[in-house]
Design an enzyme around this catalytic site. Structure first.
Site: not given
Ligand SMILES: Cc1cc2nc3c(=O)[nH]c(=O)nc-3n(C[C@H](O)[C@H](O)[C@H](O)COP(=O)(O)OP(=O)(O)OC[C@H]3O[C@@H](n4cnc5c(N)ncnc54)[C@H](O)[C@@H]3O)c2cc1C
Length: 374
Positions: A120-121, A123, A155, A238, A357
């Site tokens: 899934q692409g 993020s 992933s 999901e 969050e």
């Molecule tokens: C093990 C793992 C597997 C994954 N697999 C996939 C996958 O297969 N495909 C895919 O597309 N993605 C995948 N992801 C990505 C995952 O969906 C994102 O990491 C997640 O949605 C958080 O986005 P970010 O890392 O950009 O953090 P950010 O969105 O940048 O957030 C950073 C921090 O700010 C906080 N924050 C952000 N916005 C708000 C708000 N409005 N209110 C309060 N706090 C806020 C967040 O909670 C976090 O603590 C995976 C992630 C992990 C860790």
């Protein structure tokens, strides 16, 4: 809410237990990629892949309760997941509801049998919680689009044959508009996958760099510009029965924690006893919330906001279970390795599939009815 299996559910559970007992090794162990592929094929042949998919698409058309039983029994038996978790739970249901007939015919049988693996692409470096901020561009060319941009945390992308991808086809409108969902061939020119090394040493997810990778018009899922609503439907799938799956796996982890506590003679330590008792109580809370969520899903056909509560609470309890096990083992945690590995991996639990969050925000707004924070 009736916690007992109906007669057809009880028969399904008994048959599944026998099947799992016959096929699984006596002791849990690491499975190789080839063994996992074979396991996925076996599940399909035995009719345990696509339980809730409509029969017209190769599934068994069973209710969510059967899927929950499958998740529970598989976890308790220590069975690995179908290798195509994303294809089975997210891409398949999305194609069933939003894909064209040609896409359904091309991908669904292979997803079920494990022959076509999906990632899934969604993020990107600046589009995680705020998914609508996706910047990967899909530029119109003759007969399709060219993709330019970067995806992260994908992933299974190193194993996947195809990717369900979100890209911006129109940069002029609001950020929720102008997004389009595509099916990308991961072996197409212009697709580069690099593994990301995790805290625990594993490399399960990846960066995908797109430099002019081509997708055809028939690779668009839904209508061009309607990618946001397609992505929402993927993310809703999901959640499905995942609360029950996670809780069942956590029950197995908790039983292992108890064995570790006894092995180290820590069952007499009052602080350990208090922590174990609290974790047990919270685990029971998770179990019953999972059943409540299932009952609501049976009534409405949709996963409700309980799934956010379940994900949030599960991630916190799992982190505490792993942390306690490492604490009890002390220096041995490094030698034994299992709990140390789990502890490090559990750091991702409060991020993957929606951060804590964001989930607290959903609970505040949709469960407690508080005003929107944004
Ligand atoms: C093990 C793992 C597997 C994954 N697999 C996939 C996958 O297969 N495909 C895919 O597309 N993605 C995948 N992801 C990505 C995952 O969906 C994102 O990491 C997640 O949605 C958080 O986005 P970010 O890392 O950009 O953090 P950010 O969105 O940048 O957030 C950073 C921090 O700010 C906080 N924050 C952000 N916005 C708000 C708000 N409005 N209110 C309060 N706090 C806020 C967040 O909670 C976090 O603590 C995976 C992630 C992990 C860790």
């Amino acid at each position: 809410m009736d916690l007992h299996d109906a007669p057809d559910e009880a028969a399904f559970r008994a048959g599944l237990r026998d099947w799992l007992r016959e096929r699984l090794p006596a002791e849990p162990r690491q499975w190789s990629g080839d063994e996992l592929r074979q396991w996925s094929r076996d599940l399909h042949r035995a009719g345990y892949a696509g339980l809730t998919w409509p029969a017209a698409h190769g599934g068994r058309g069973l209710p969510a309760g059967h899927q929950a039983i499958f998740a529970e029994e598989s976890a308790l038996a220590g069975a690995p997941d179908h290798l195509n978790v994303i294809g089975m739970n997210m891409v398949g249901p999305t194609l069933i509801s939003r894909g064209s007939t040609a896409q359904q015919a091309r991908y669904l049988p292979g997803i079920l049998s494990g022959e076509i693996l999906f990632c899934q692409g969604f993020s990107e470096p600046d589009a995680g919680s705020d998914l609508a901020a996706v910047r990967t561009r899909a530029v119109r060319v003759d007969g399709g689009y060219e993709l330019h941009g970067e995806k992260v945390w994908s992933s299974y992308a190193h194993l996947a044959d195809h990717c369900l991808l979100l890209a911006r086809t129109d940069p002029t409108g609001s950020k929720h508009q102008g997004l389009t969902c595509f099916l990308l061939d991961m072996r197409a020119p212009g697709v580069a996958v690099s593994p990301l090394r995790q805290l625990n040493g594993d490399s399960d997810f990846n960066q995908i760099v797109l430099t002019g990778a081509r997708v055809r018009d028939e690779d668009v899922v839904g209508e061009p510009g309607q990618g946001w609503s397609v992505a929402l439907s993927t993310l809703a799938h999901e959640r499905g029965t995942f609360g029950i799956t996670l809780t069942a796996r956590l029950t197995v982890q908790f039983a292992r924690l108890l064995r570790t506590v006894r092995q180290y003679g820590a069952q007499h330590d009052p602080l350990v006893r208090r922590e174990v008792a609290e974790l047990h109580t919270r685990l029971q809370g998770l179990r019953y919330t999972g059943y409540r969520s299932l009952a609501a899903q049976r009534r409405s056909g949709e996963p409700g906001p309980e799934s956010s509560l379940l994900k949030l609470e599960w991630s916190l309890v799992h982190q505490r279970v792993c942390a306690l096990a490492v604490r009890v083992q002390g220096g041995d945690a490094v030698l034994d390795g299992y709990w140390q590995h789990q502890r490090l991996r559990s750091r991702a639990n409060t991020i993957e599939g929606g951060t804590s969050e964001i989930l607290r925000g959903i609970v505040a707004e949709r469960v407690l009815g508080l005003p929107r924070s944004r």
